[in-house]
Every structure is written in structure tokens, then in C-alpha cells.
Design a protein around this motif. Sequence first.
Motif, short mmCIF file in Angstrom:
data_model
loop_
_atom_site.label_atom_id
_atom_site.label_comp_id
_atom_site.label_asym_id
_atom_site.label_seq_id
_atom_site.Cartn_x
_atom_site.Cartn_y
_atom_site.Cartn_z
N LEU A 190 -20.05 -71.33 1.88
CA LEU A 190 -19.67 -69.91 1.94
C LEU A 190 -18.21 -69.69 1.55
CD1 LEU A 190 -21.56 -68.24 4.91
CD2 LEU A 190 -22.25 -68.63 2.55
N ASP A 191 -17.36 -70.70 1.75
CA ASP A 191 -15.99 -70.62 1.23
C ASP A 191 -16.03 -70.51 -0.29
OD1 ASP A 191 -14.85 -70.79 3.74
OD2 ASP A 191 -14.37 -72.92 3.59
N ASN A 192 -16.84 -71.36 -0.93
CA ASN A 192 -16.99 -71.30 -2.38
C ASN A 192 -17.56 -69.95 -2.81
OD1 ASN A 192 -16.16 -73.98 -2.48
ND2 ASN A 192 -18.25 -74.79 -2.55
N PHE A 193 -18.56 -69.50 -2.09
CA PHE A 193 -19.22 -68.21 -2.32
C PHE A 193 -18.15 -67.11 -2.37
CE2 PHE A 193 -23.20 -65.70 -0.91
CZ PHE A 193 -22.66 -64.46 -1.20
N CYS A 194 -17.28 -67.08 -1.37
CA CYS A 194 -16.28 -66.02 -1.25
C CYS A 194 -15.21 -66.14 -2.33
CB CYS A 194 -15.66 -66.09 0.14
SG CYS A 194 -14.56 -64.70 0.52
N GLN A 195 -14.68 -67.33 -2.53
CA GLN A 195 -13.59 -67.53 -3.50
C GLN A 195 -14.03 -67.20 -4.92
OE1 GLN A 195 -12.58 -71.60 -2.69
NE2 GLN A 195 -11.59 -71.10 -0.75
N THR A 196 -15.23 -67.62 -5.29
CA THR A 196 -15.72 -67.33 -6.65
C THR A 196 -16.08 -65.86 -6.81
OG1 THR A 196 -17.92 -68.14 -5.96
CG2 THR A 196 -16.50 -69.68 -7.15
N MET A 197 -16.49 -65.20 -5.74
CA MET A 197 -16.74 -63.76 -5.80
C MET A 197 -15.45 -63.01 -6.12
SD MET A 197 -18.27 -61.18 -2.85
CE MET A 197 -16.86 -61.39 -1.74
N TYR A 198 -14.37 -63.38 -5.45
CA TYR A 198 -13.07 -62.76 -5.72
C TYR A 198 -12.65 -63.00 -7.16
CZ TYR A 198 -11.60 -61.09 -1.11
OH TYR A 198 -11.47 -60.36 0.05
N CYS A 199 -12.91 -64.20 -7.65
CA CYS A 199 -12.52 -64.55 -9.02
C CYS A 199 -13.29 -63.74 -10.06
CB CYS A 199 -12.73 -66.04 -9.24
SG CYS A 199 -12.47 -66.61 -10.93
N LEU A 200 -14.62 -63.66 -9.90
CA LEU A 200 -15.47 -63.05 -10.92
C LEU A 200 -15.58 -61.54 -10.80
CD1 LEU A 200 -18.32 -65.70 -11.00
CD2 LEU A 200 -16.50 -65.38 -12.67
N PHE A 201 -15.27 -61.00 -9.63
CA PHE A 201 -15.34 -59.55 -9.43
C PHE A 201 -13.99 -59.04 -8.91
CE2 PHE A 201 -19.59 -61.32 -8.85
CZ PHE A 201 -20.37 -60.53 -9.68
N GLY A 202 -12.92 -59.59 -9.47
CA GLY A 202 -11.58 -59.32 -8.97
C GLY A 202 -11.18 -57.86 -8.95
N GLU A 203 -11.74 -57.05 -9.87
CA GLU A 203 -11.38 -55.63 -9.91
C GLU A 203 -11.72 -54.92 -8.60
OE1 GLU A 203 -12.31 -57.08 -14.00
OE2 GLU A 203 -13.40 -57.04 -12.12
N CYS A 204 -12.72 -55.42 -7.90
CA CYS A 204 -13.14 -54.78 -6.65
C CYS A 204 -12.22 -55.14 -5.48
CB CYS A 204 -14.57 -55.17 -6.31
SG CYS A 204 -15.80 -54.53 -7.47
N PHE A 205 -11.40 -56.16 -5.65
CA PHE A 205 -10.56 -56.61 -4.55
C PHE A 205 -9.07 -56.59 -4.90
CE2 PHE A 205 -14.67 -58.83 -4.39
CZ PHE A 205 -15.13 -58.38 -3.17
N ALA A 206 -8.76 -56.08 -6.08
CA ALA A 206 -7.39 -56.09 -6.55
C ALA A 206 -6.52 -55.14 -5.72
CB ALA A 206 -7.34 -55.67 -8.02
N SER A 207 -5.30 -55.57 -5.50
CA SER A 207 -4.32 -54.77 -4.78
C SER A 207 -3.24 -54.31 -5.76
CB SER A 207 -3.69 -55.58 -3.65
OG SER A 207 -2.58 -54.91 -3.10
N LYS A 208 -3.00 -53.01 -5.83
CA LYS A 208 -1.98 -52.48 -6.73
C LYS A 208 -0.59 -52.92 -6.29
CE LYS A 208 -4.65 -48.39 -8.08
NZ LYS A 208 -4.69 -46.91 -8.10
N GLU A 209 -0.42 -53.06 -4.97
CA GLU A 209 0.89 -53.42 -4.44
C GLU A 209 1.24 -54.88 -4.74
OE1 GLU A 209 -1.49 -51.93 -2.67
OE2 GLU A 209 -0.64 -49.90 -2.68
N ALA A 210 0.24 -55.77 -4.63
CA ALA A 210 0.49 -57.20 -4.82
C ALA A 210 -0.65 -57.84 -5.60
CB ALA A 210 0.67 -57.88 -3.46
N PRO A 211 -0.65 -57.67 -6.93
CA PRO A 211 -1.71 -58.26 -7.76
C PRO A 211 -1.78 -59.77 -7.57
CG PRO A 211 -0.34 -56.74 -9.02
CD PRO A 211 0.36 -56.96 -7.71
N GLN A 212 -3.01 -60.32 -7.55
CA GLN A 212 -3.18 -61.75 -7.34
C GLN A 212 -4.11 -62.34 -8.40
OE1 GLN A 212 -3.88 -63.17 -3.28
NE2 GLN A 212 -3.63 -61.09 -2.54
N ASP A 213 -3.89 -63.61 -8.67
CA ASP A 213 -4.78 -64.35 -9.56
C ASP A 213 -5.86 -65.00 -8.69
OD1 ASP A 213 -6.08 -65.86 -11.42
OD2 ASP A 213 -4.46 -67.32 -11.68
#
Length: 215
Positions: free
Chosen positions: A176-199
Amino acid sequence: MIQLSTSVCLLGGLIGLCLLEPVLTALTPASMCTPLRTLNDSLSHRRRYMKHNFPINYTIRVHQREVFKLSNISRLKLQVEGLDELVLQRLWFQVNQGVLKRIIRVMAERHPSRPYTAELERRFRDAEGVFVESYPAEVFQKELPEKIQDIWDSLTEEPERVPESSWRFTSPKSLLDNFCQTMYCLFGECFASKEAPQDYCGVFHRKKGRKKEES
């Protein structure tokens, strides 16, 4: 007259391809963000349900392709020229569909983490449904790159036909760690922060997430 009809058909096909191409290269549809964020809310409790409710060092057997990490995404992008993000998103859903089924399969009916995992799977299916509805049917009929198709075929192969060398043992929480990390990577627009953009696909984010989980 026949030549004119042929020209019109060719022009129509060209226009259709031009209209479809932006869909294939577009960012994550806004409609995807709500179900993915809801899924993320559930994943935020994975430490409690996937670690504390299992014996120490408990592992389950999964297909090696289901151990899907950020490094796998980076490797595929290097190996497959021009790999479309949408193809990786499709693969992500296929991989984690199997991951959730395997976790649920090892749980007894009264296991304290079973209701949580069943709810997580339901939210996952909701997100997958929105994903499919967000694109024209032609997108999912498009032939996959050979490398991706090989992975897809191995994931859908009958378990008894999978070589013993293709199985791995890993903990439910790691999956589930992999599940979550890859979700953030592949759907990053849904979790992006305007204040502190992350890779979200970078190694730094993976290490940062691990430290946060351990704290």
C-alpha cells in the motif's frame, strides 16, 4: 465523385486523430481528483490497518509485477520511448486491482483490517470507473507498447501458470506504500500544492514519505 468521398473520409479520419491526440497527452481529468483524494484519505490509515493488525514481519505472496514502485515507473519511461502517461495510469489500475484482491484473500472474515480493506477496494473501483468514463472508448482500444503489454499479460496470467521465480513475498503495508506513492506520481495534478510544488515521482519524495510514515 468517388475521389471526393475518399478525400472527405481521409480528412475526417485525420481530424479524428487530431482530436484524440490531445486526449492522450492531456493532464489528469478534473473528474478524477475527487475519487482519488477520497482513496487517499483511506490510504492515510494504512499504517494502522496494514501493520499494527498483522504479526511482525508478516508477508504475503504476490506477483513480482505487483511490487510496483516509483523506480518501476522511471525504468519504464527510460525503456519505452514516448511512453504516454495515460498508459502508465492504466497499468497502475491493473496492478493495484490485483494487490487489493491478494490482501483481502489472506484475511479471515473477522480480521480487524478486513472492513478497512474492503472499503479501500470499493473506493478504488469508484476511481477506476471515473477513470474509464473520462476518456473515449477508443483510448482503451489503442494497442499498448510491447513492454507494457508483456507486463499486462503476466498480471492476467492464471496463477498456476506463473513460474515460481515470478512470485515475491512482501508486507501488506509495503504494497500500500507503493500504491500510494505511485498514485501521487501518476496523478500528481490532483495532489499538487500551489504553495510548495513537489516532484512526486522523485526519490526525495519517496524518502520523505517514508520518514513521515515512521514518525
